[in-house]
Scaffold this motif. Structure first.
Motif, PDB file in Angstrom:
ATOM      1  N   SER A 107       0.812  -1.221   0.000  1.00 20.88           N
ATOM      2  CA  SER A 107       0.000   0.000   0.000  1.00 20.88           C
ATOM      3  C   SER A 107       0.841   1.265   0.000  1.00 20.88           C
ATOM      4  O   SER A 107       0.360   2.330  -0.402  1.00 20.88           O
ATOM      5  CB  SER A 107      -0.948  -0.003   1.205  1.00 20.88           C
ATOM      6  OG  SER A 107      -0.200  -0.114   2.417  1.00 20.88           O
ATOM      7  N   SER A 108       2.074   1.145   0.471  1.00 20.95           N
ATOM      8  CA  SER A 108       2.949   2.322   0.495  1.00 20.95           C
ATOM      9  C   SER A 108       4.391   1.836   0.333  1.00 20.95           C
ATOM     10  O   SER A 108       4.918   1.145   1.217  1.00 20.95           O
ATOM     11  CB  SER A 108       2.785   3.097   1.805  1.00 20.95           C
ATOM     12  OG  SER A 108       3.610   4.266   1.796  1.00 20.95           O
ATOM     13  N   PRO A 109       5.052   2.172  -0.768  1.00 20.82           N
ATOM     14  CA  PRO A 109       6.413   1.693  -1.001  1.00 20.82           C
ATOM     15  C   PRO A 109       7.466   2.527  -0.285  1.00 20.82           C
ATOM     16  O   PRO A 109       7.175   3.563   0.306  1.00 20.82           O
ATOM     17  CB  PRO A 109       6.558   1.828  -2.513  1.00 20.82           C
ATOM     18  CG  PRO A 109       5.714   3.020  -2.842  1.00 20.82           C
ATOM     19  CD  PRO A 109       4.528   2.957  -1.897  1.00 20.82           C
ATOM     20  N   PHE A 110       8.682   2.076  -0.361  1.00 22.27           N
ATOM     21  CA  PHE A 110       9.845   2.794   0.164  1.00 22.27           C
ATOM     22  C   PHE A 110      10.055   4.033  -0.703  1.00 22.27           C
ATOM     23  O   PHE A 110      10.059   3.958  -1.937  1.00 22.27           O
ATOM     24  CB  PHE A 110      11.065   1.880   0.093  1.00 22.27           C
ATOM     25  CG  PHE A 110      12.355   2.509   0.537  1.00 22.27           C
ATOM     26  CD1 PHE A 110      12.772   2.402   1.856  1.00 22.27           C
ATOM     27  CD2 PHE A 110      13.165   3.198  -0.359  1.00 22.27           C
ATOM     28  CE1 PHE A 110      13.962   2.972   2.272  1.00 22.27           C
ATOM     29  CE2 PHE A 110      14.358   3.765   0.042  1.00 22.27           C
ATOM     30  CZ  PHE A 110      14.759   3.651   1.367  1.00 22.27           C
ATOM     31  N   THR A 111      10.192   5.184  -0.063  1.00 22.73           N
ATOM     32  CA  THR A 111      10.373   6.413  -0.828  1.00 22.73           C
ATOM     33  C   THR A 111      11.085   7.454   0.013  1.00 22.73           C
ATOM     34  O   THR A 111      11.042   7.417   1.252  1.00 22.73           O
ATOM     35  CB  THR A 111       9.017   6.977  -1.312  1.00 22.73           C
ATOM     36  OG1 THR A 111       9.230   8.177  -2.052  1.00 22.73           O
ATOM     37  CG2 THR A 111       8.100   7.267  -0.134  1.00 22.73           C
ATOM     38  N   SER A 112      11.738   8.393  -0.651  1.00 26.89           N
ATOM     39  CA  SER A 112      12.457   9.455   0.064  1.00 26.89           C
ATOM     40  C   SER A 112      11.507  10.525   0.567  1.00 26.89           C
ATOM     41  O   SER A 112      11.817  11.238   1.531  1.00 26.89           O
ATOM     42  CB  SER A 112      13.512  10.085  -0.852  1.00 26.89           C
ATOM     43  OG  SER A 112      12.889  10.623  -2.016  1.00 26.89           O
ATOM     44  N   GLN A 146      10.975   5.033   5.134  1.00 27.59           N
ATOM     45  CA  GLN A 146      12.114   4.144   4.972  1.00 27.59           C
ATOM     46  C   GLN A 146      11.741   2.665   5.129  1.00 27.59           C
ATOM     47  O   GLN A 146      12.530   1.851   5.599  1.00 27.59           O
ATOM     48  CB  GLN A 146      13.217   4.519   5.963  1.00 27.59           C
ATOM     49  CG  GLN A 146      12.776   4.542   7.402  1.00 27.59           C
ATOM     50  CD  GLN A 146      13.855   5.115   8.307  1.00 27.59           C
ATOM     51  OE1 GLN A 146      14.784   5.794   7.847  1.00 27.59           O
ATOM     52  NE2 GLN A 146      13.742   4.848   9.599  1.00 27.59           N
ATOM     53  N   GLY A 147      10.536   2.353   4.679  1.00 25.31           N
ATOM     54  CA  GLY A 147      10.106   0.968   4.690  1.00 25.31           C
ATOM     55  C   GLY A 147       9.038   0.733   3.651  1.00 25.31           C
ATOM     56  O   GLY A 147       8.795   1.572   2.780  1.00 25.31           O
ATOM     57  N   MET A 148       8.382  -0.401   3.740  1.00 24.76           N
ATOM     58  CA  MET A 148       7.317  -0.783   2.824  1.00 24.76           C
ATOM     59  C   MET A 148       6.116  -1.213   3.663  1.00 24.76           C
ATOM     60  O   MET A 148       6.260  -2.002   4.610  1.00 24.76           O
ATOM     61  CB  MET A 148       7.805  -1.943   1.940  1.00 24.76           C
ATOM     62  CG  MET A 148       6.724  -2.610   1.112  1.00 24.76           C
ATOM     63  SD  MET A 148       7.319  -4.188   0.418  1.00 24.76           S
ATOM     64  CE  MET A 148       8.567  -3.607  -0.724  1.00 24.76           C
ATOM     65  N   ASP A 149       4.935  -0.682   3.343  1.00 27.00           N
ATOM     66  CA  ASP A 149       3.719  -1.078   4.037  1.00 27.00           C
ATOM     67  C   ASP A 149       2.999  -2.150   3.239  1.00 27.00           C
ATOM     68  O   ASP A 149       2.704  -1.966   2.042  1.00 27.00           O
ATOM     69  CB  ASP A 149       2.791   0.126   4.234  1.00 27.00           C
ATOM     70  CG  ASP A 149       3.359   1.127   5.234  1.00 27.00           C
ATOM     71  OD1 ASP A 149       4.269   0.729   5.992  1.00 27.00           O
ATOM     72  OD2 ASP A 149       2.906   2.286   5.241  1.00 27.00           O
ATOM     73  N   VAL A 150       2.715  -3.260   3.902  1.00 26.53           N
ATOM     74  CA  VAL A 150       1.982  -4.351   3.263  1.00 26.53           C
ATOM     75  C   VAL A 150       0.637  -4.463   3.961  1.00 26.53           C
ATOM     76  O   VAL A 150       0.558  -4.871   5.142  1.00 26.53           O
ATOM     77  CB  VAL A 150       2.746  -5.687   3.361  1.00 26.53           C
ATOM     78  CG1 VAL A 150       1.960  -6.804   2.668  1.00 26.53           C
ATOM     79  CG2 VAL A 150       4.139  -5.558   2.762  1.00 26.53           C
ATOM     80  N   ALA A 151      -0.435  -4.072   3.252  1.00 24.72           N
ATOM     81  CA  ALA A 151      -1.777  -4.133   3.827  1.00 24.72           C
ATOM     82  C   ALA A 151      -2.255  -5.573   3.849  1.00 24.72           C
ATOM     83  O   ALA A 151      -2.152  -6.307   2.859  1.00 24.72           O
ATOM     84  CB  ALA A 151      -2.734  -3.273   3.012  1.00 24.72           C
ATOM     85  N   ALA A 152      -2.780  -5.990   4.997  1.00 23.41           N
ATOM     86  CA  ALA A 152      -3.269  -7.359   5.174  1.00 23.41           C
ATOM     87  C   ALA A 152      -4.313  -7.361   6.283  1.00 23.41           C
ATOM     88  O   ALA A 152      -4.368  -6.431   7.105  1.00 23.41           O
ATOM     89  CB  ALA A 152      -2.116  -8.299   5.513  1.00 23.41           C
ATOM     90  N   PRO A 153      -5.173  -8.370   6.335  1.00 18.57           N
ATOM     91  CA  PRO A 153      -6.196  -8.432   7.382  1.00 18.57           C
ATOM     92  C   PRO A 153      -5.580  -8.493   8.767  1.00 18.57           C
ATOM     93  O   PRO A 153      -4.515  -9.083   8.963  1.00 18.57           O
ATOM     94  CB  PRO A 153      -6.954  -9.723   7.049  1.00 18.57           C
ATOM     95  CG  PRO A 153      -6.659  -9.996   5.611  1.00 18.57           C
ATOM     96  CD  PRO A 153      -5.269  -9.496   5.390  1.00 18.57           C
ATOM     97  N   ALA A 154      -6.227  -7.897   9.729  1.00 20.77           N
ATOM     98  CA  ALA A 154      -5.756  -7.960  11.113  1.00 20.77           C
ATOM     99  C   ALA A 154      -5.716  -9.411  11.570  1.00 20.77           C
ATOM    100  O   ALA A 154      -6.645 -10.181  11.323  1.00 20.77           O
ATOM    101  CB  ALA A 154      -6.684  -7.141  12.012  1.00 20.77           C
ATOM    102  N   GLY A 155      -4.637  -9.787  12.220  1.00 18.58           N
ATOM    103  CA  GLY A 155      -4.480 -11.154  12.697  1.00 18.58           C
ATOM    104  C   GLY A 155      -3.788 -12.070  11.710  1.00 18.58           C
ATOM    105  O   GLY A 155      -3.493 -13.229  12.038  1.00 18.58           O
TER     106      GLY A 155
END
Length: 302
Positions: free
Chosen positions: A179-184, A198-207
């Motif tokens: 959902s949100s890549p690594f970017t400056s 300074q990271g990568m967001d991976v959207a996934a179901p809670a749990g």
């Protein structure tokens, strides 16, 4: 004086000193000749016996040399096959192939002093052949030693390479979309200011399960301001990964984990707008794009 046992007349025979001396001398010469002939016959018999033994020993030696020569041929073929395999092994290990001249081990001569060679060569054709076999054997021995060292180096390189591959992140920590890549620069969804992500967001179901992207050691498993529940893994070789906003942490510091092993559950703790895992990769103390540590078939981008 010759006196018969019967009643016949006695006879007298006169011998001069010269005749008696001649008879005795002749008898001595005959006896000496007999002794010499007997001695010569004995010596000849011994010589014949020794000659037969020498011929037998030479036949056995020739047979042994021929056997050694056949084994040398087999050994040479075996080393050629081993040389081909070790070249392939070096390539697999990411090493350069071994130079043909070095692999052949053609430098240097046989082990042993020159006096030793001269004494062997003095035996004639058999000695020359024995020395040639000795040279072949010494050369093959040197070649075997070089191949053994080369194979050991390739094996060590492969082992280290395999260990590093096992410890290199290669999968997404959770099954979901990026959902949100690594970017400056990006607009922070909480603070509403532009700053580095300074990271990568991976959207996934809670749990949902958060898995270790590679083998490593847990160096952190605690609440961190802004990150919420966060797990930190040290993979060695200067590579560290972080997993933030976890709902629940499943590991403890000091624990060793394998690639794919569950380490936490996806949550929305800390500064988060929804369930996801914030995934960071640090190399030698510098944050890098985690996307470069994810195999292409494992990437799902929004």
């Amino acid at each position: 004086m010759m006196v018969p046992h019967s009643s016949g007349a006695s006879r007298a025979v006169e011998l001069s000193r010269f005749v008696l001396t001649s008879i005795l001398t002749f008898s001595g010469l005959v006896a000496l000749a007999l002794v010499v002939l007997c001695g010569a016959a004995v010596v000849r018999g011994i010589g014949v016996t020794r000659n037969r033994e020498a011929l037998h020993e030479r036949a056995v030696l020739v047979a042994e040399v021929e056997r050694i020569q056949r084994e040398l041929v087999v050994l040479r073929d075996t080393l050629v096959a081993m040389g081909d395999r070790q070249q392939q092994l070096r390539l697999l290990a990411g090493m350069s192939v071994l130079d043909t001249a070095v692999q052949a081990a053609g430098i240097g001569g046989p082990v042993g002093a020159w006096a030793e060679r001269d004494s062997v060569m003095a035996l004639g054709a058999d000695g020359a052949q024995a020395w040639a076999d000795r040279m072949d054997l010494d050369g093959l021995s040197r070649r075997a030693s070089i191949l053994a060292r080369s194979i050991d180096l390739a094996y060590d390189s492969l082992s280290n390479h395999q260990t590093r591959l096992i410890a290199t992140p290669s999968i997404l920590p959770a099954r979901g979309r990026i959902s949100s890549p690594f970017t400056s620069e990006r607009l922070d969804p909480i603070l509403h200011i532009v700053r580095r992500h300074q990271g990568m967001d991976v959207a996934a179901p809670a749990g949902a399960t958060i898995a270790a992207p590679a083998a490593g050691v847990v160096t952190g498993a605690r609440w961190v301001e802004g990150y919420g529940n966060m797990v930190t893994l040290d993979h060695g070789y200067g590579v560290v990964t972080r997993f933030a906003h976890c709902l629940k942490i499943l590991v403890v510091p000091g624990q060793r984990v394998k690639r794919g092993q569950a380490i936490a559950l996806v949550g929305s703790t800390g500064e988060s707008t929804g369930p996801h895992v914030h995934y960071e990769v640090w190399v030698n103390g510098k944050a890098v794009d985690p996307k470069t540590f994810v195999l292409p078939e494992d990437r799902i981008v929004d």
